[in-house]
Design an enzyme around this catalytic site. Structure first.
Site, PDB file in Angstrom:
ATOM      1  N   ARG A  33       7.454  -2.422  65.989  1.00 20.58           N
ATOM      2  CA  ARG A  33       7.461  -0.961  66.202  1.00 20.58           C
ATOM      3  C   ARG A  33       6.966  -0.568  67.598  1.00 20.58           C
ATOM      4  O   ARG A  33       7.238   0.540  68.039  1.00 20.58           O
ATOM      5  CB  ARG A  33       6.616  -0.263  65.146  1.00 20.58           C
ATOM      6  CG  ARG A  33       7.264  -0.343  63.770  1.00 20.58           C
ATOM      7  CD  ARG A  33       6.707   0.705  62.839  1.00 20.58           C
ATOM      8  NE  ARG A  33       7.225   0.528  61.498  1.00 20.58           N
ATOM      9  CZ  ARG A  33       6.825   1.219  60.445  1.00 20.58           C
ATOM     10  NH1 ARG A  33       5.892   2.138  60.584  1.00 20.58           N
ATOM     11  NH2 ARG A  33       7.354   1.006  59.265  1.00 20.58           N
TER      12      ARG A  33
ATOM     13  N   ASP B   9       0.991  18.146  58.634  1.00 19.75           N
ATOM     14  CA  ASP B   9       1.126  16.699  58.829  1.00 19.75           C
ATOM     15  C   ASP B   9       0.294  16.332  60.055  1.00 19.75           C
ATOM     16  O   ASP B   9       0.070  17.171  60.930  1.00 19.75           O
ATOM     17  CB  ASP B   9       2.591  16.297  59.047  1.00 19.75           C
ATOM     18  CG  ASP B   9       2.836  14.822  58.734  1.00 19.75           C
ATOM     19  OD1 ASP B   9       3.385  14.516  57.652  1.00 19.75           O
ATOM     20  OD2 ASP B   9       2.458  13.971  59.567  1.00 19.75           O
TER      21      ASP B   9
HETATM   22  C1  LIG Z   1       5.981   9.035  53.335  1.00 21.91           C
HETATM   23  S1  LIG Z   1       5.662  10.581  54.135  1.00 21.91           S
HETATM   24  C2  LIG Z   1       5.530  11.636  52.727  1.00 21.91           C
HETATM   25  C3  LIG Z   1       6.366  12.898  52.860  1.00 21.91           C
HETATM   26  C4  LIG Z   1       6.396  13.778  51.607  1.00 21.91           C
HETATM   27  N1  LIG Z   1       5.073  14.175  51.186  1.00 21.91           N
HETATM   28  C5  LIG Z   1       7.136  13.096  50.490  1.00 21.91           C
HETATM   29  O1  LIG Z   1       6.499  12.578  49.575  1.00 21.91           O
HETATM   30  O2  LIG Z   1       8.372  13.052  50.519  1.00 21.91           O
HETATM   31  C6  LIG Z   1       3.961  10.360  54.638  1.00 21.91           C
HETATM   32  C7  LIG Z   1       3.499  11.380  55.681  1.00 21.91           C
HETATM   33  O3  LIG Z   1       2.069  11.341  55.737  1.00 21.91           O
HETATM   34  C8  LIG Z   1       1.689  11.603  57.057  1.00 21.91           C
HETATM   35  N2  LIG Z   1       0.305  11.141  57.252  1.00 21.91           N
HETATM   36  C9  LIG Z   1      -0.171   9.888  57.399  1.00 21.91           C
HETATM   37  N3  LIG Z   1      -1.499   9.897  57.572  1.00 21.91           N
HETATM   38  C10 LIG Z   1      -1.887  11.193  57.536  1.00 21.91           C
HETATM   39  C11 LIG Z   1      -3.140  11.853  57.665  1.00 21.91           C
HETATM   40  N4  LIG Z   1      -4.275  11.183  57.885  1.00 21.91           N
HETATM   41  N5  LIG Z   1      -3.162  13.201  57.598  1.00 21.91           N
HETATM   42  C12 LIG Z   1      -2.017  13.907  57.386  1.00 21.91           C
HETATM   43  N6  LIG Z   1      -0.797  13.347  57.255  1.00 21.91           N
HETATM   44  C13 LIG Z   1      -0.741  11.996  57.336  1.00 21.91           C
HETATM   45  C14 LIG Z   1       2.703  10.851  57.898  1.00 21.91           C
HETATM   46  O4  LIG Z   1       2.766  11.360  59.213  1.00 21.91           O
HETATM   47  C15 LIG Z   1       3.991  11.084  57.096  1.00 21.91           C
HETATM   48  O5  LIG Z   1       4.722  12.160  57.602  1.00 21.91           O
END
Ligand SMILES: C[S@@+](CC[C@H](N)C(=O)[O-])C[C@H]1O[C@@H](n2cnc3c(N)ncnc32)[C@H](O)[C@@H]1O
Length: 284
Positions: free
Chosen positions: A47, A154
């Site tokens: 990545r 996010d």
């Molecule tokens: C797999 S996506 C989930 C999207 C949506 N909630 C769903 O279930 O379809 C995970 C998201 O969590 C965010 N994320 C990761 N660590 C985080 C943090 N500490 N605080 C807020 N968001 C975070 C990532 O940037 C990513 O966009």
């Protein structure tokens, strides 16, 4: 992790020592709570290798140095590179069915003061979850005249800007019924789809790191926090559930992702009332 003699990662275009890998794992966990297991060295390499090339760096030690000295643009890039952003409109459809069948009717019947409805998509990625909440409210159709707001947050600035734009390729929208496509999107000249203004107007997008204390107001009737806690270590998960409990009134709902549970500590605040659906204790 000590560097092994003959370590295959040290012979690559951009040497990645065990020490650098440990630094990156630790950095990810401290910044965003995301735990990268020791078997993620290949993922980190793949990545970030292109990034090192475009920055003209010769090895991961130089990249770690950049992060360590607090280069904020690079930190944002790193966070984007190591997090998972998979999402879709109406992903885990049973949550949206529950909204229409039980959650919205319960909120409507409770007649909160000011007829106020607050929803939070607490790791919204590219926005599909927040827009699915907005579509569900419109389809429910009985909140006309209510003060309705959706907060979508996010930690990843790149994802948030995609979410705010509300523009999606045809393949992201193709799983939606033609009725939803017609009602909630307009087709752009290049074949992409743009979210309707009535949905955009319902949502506030904000950067927010879920492992830090947050100031988002309170009274959230429904929080969707799906498919993000799974990447966190247990202390962060536990602290986050306690902070959600602080901003939810008794009887409010918390939806988690398909592989996420409340774990120890969560039962102190929430009862489980459906598949990955939890309800703030009424007696708290
Ligand atoms: C797999 S996506 C989930 C999207 C949506 N909630 C769903 O279930 O379809 C995970 C998201 O969590 C965010 N994320 C990761 N660590 C985080 C943090 N500490 N605080 C807020 N968001 C975070 C990532 O940037 C990513 O966009």
């Amino acid at each position: 992790m000590a560097d092994d003699f003959g370590d295959e990662f040290m012979r690559r275009e951009f040497p990645l020592s065990g020490q650098d890998f440990d630094f990156l794992r630790d950095f990810a966990e401290r910044r965003v709570g995301v735990v990268l297991s020791p078997d993620k060295r290949e993922m980190i390499y793949s990545r970030l290798a292109r990034r090192l090339r475009s920055l003209g760096l010769v090895d991961f030690a130089a990249y770690c140095h950049r992060l360590a000295r607090g280069d904020s643009a690079e930190i944002a890039y790193f966070i984007h590179a190591i997090t998972t952003h998979l999402t879709a409109f109406f992903r885990e459809a049973h949550h949206f069915e529950a909204l229409l069948e039980t959650v919205f009717p319960a909120i409507e019947a409770s007649m909160p003061a000011g007829r106020r409805l607050r929803l939070w998509s607490a790791a919204c990625a590219s926005g599909e979850e927040a827009y699915s909440l907005a579509m569900s409210i419109q389809e429910y159709g009985r909140f006309a005249g209510w003060d309705v707001r959706i907060l979508a947050t996010d930690v990843d600035a790149e994802m948030l800007s995609q979410a705010c734009a509300g523009i999606y390729s045809a393949d992201r929208v193709s799983g939606l019924s033609s009725e939803r496509q017609r009602r909630f999107f307009s087709r752009l000249g290049d074949g992409r789809y743009r979210i309707a203004d009535e949905l955009l107007a319902m949502i506030s997008f904000r950067p927010l790191n879920l492992i830090e204390p947050f100031a988002v107001g309170d009274g959230y009737d429904v929080i969707f926090c799906r498919n993000v806690m799974i990447y966190f270590a247990e202390p962060h998960r536990r602290a986050l559930i306690a902070r959600f409990a602080e901003v939810q009134r008794p009887g409010a709902y918390l939806m988690l992702g398909h592989a996420e549970t409340l774990e120890q500590g969560g039962a102190q605040f929430y009862d489980t009332c459906g598949r990955t659906i939890h309800r703030r204790h009424v007696d708290q």
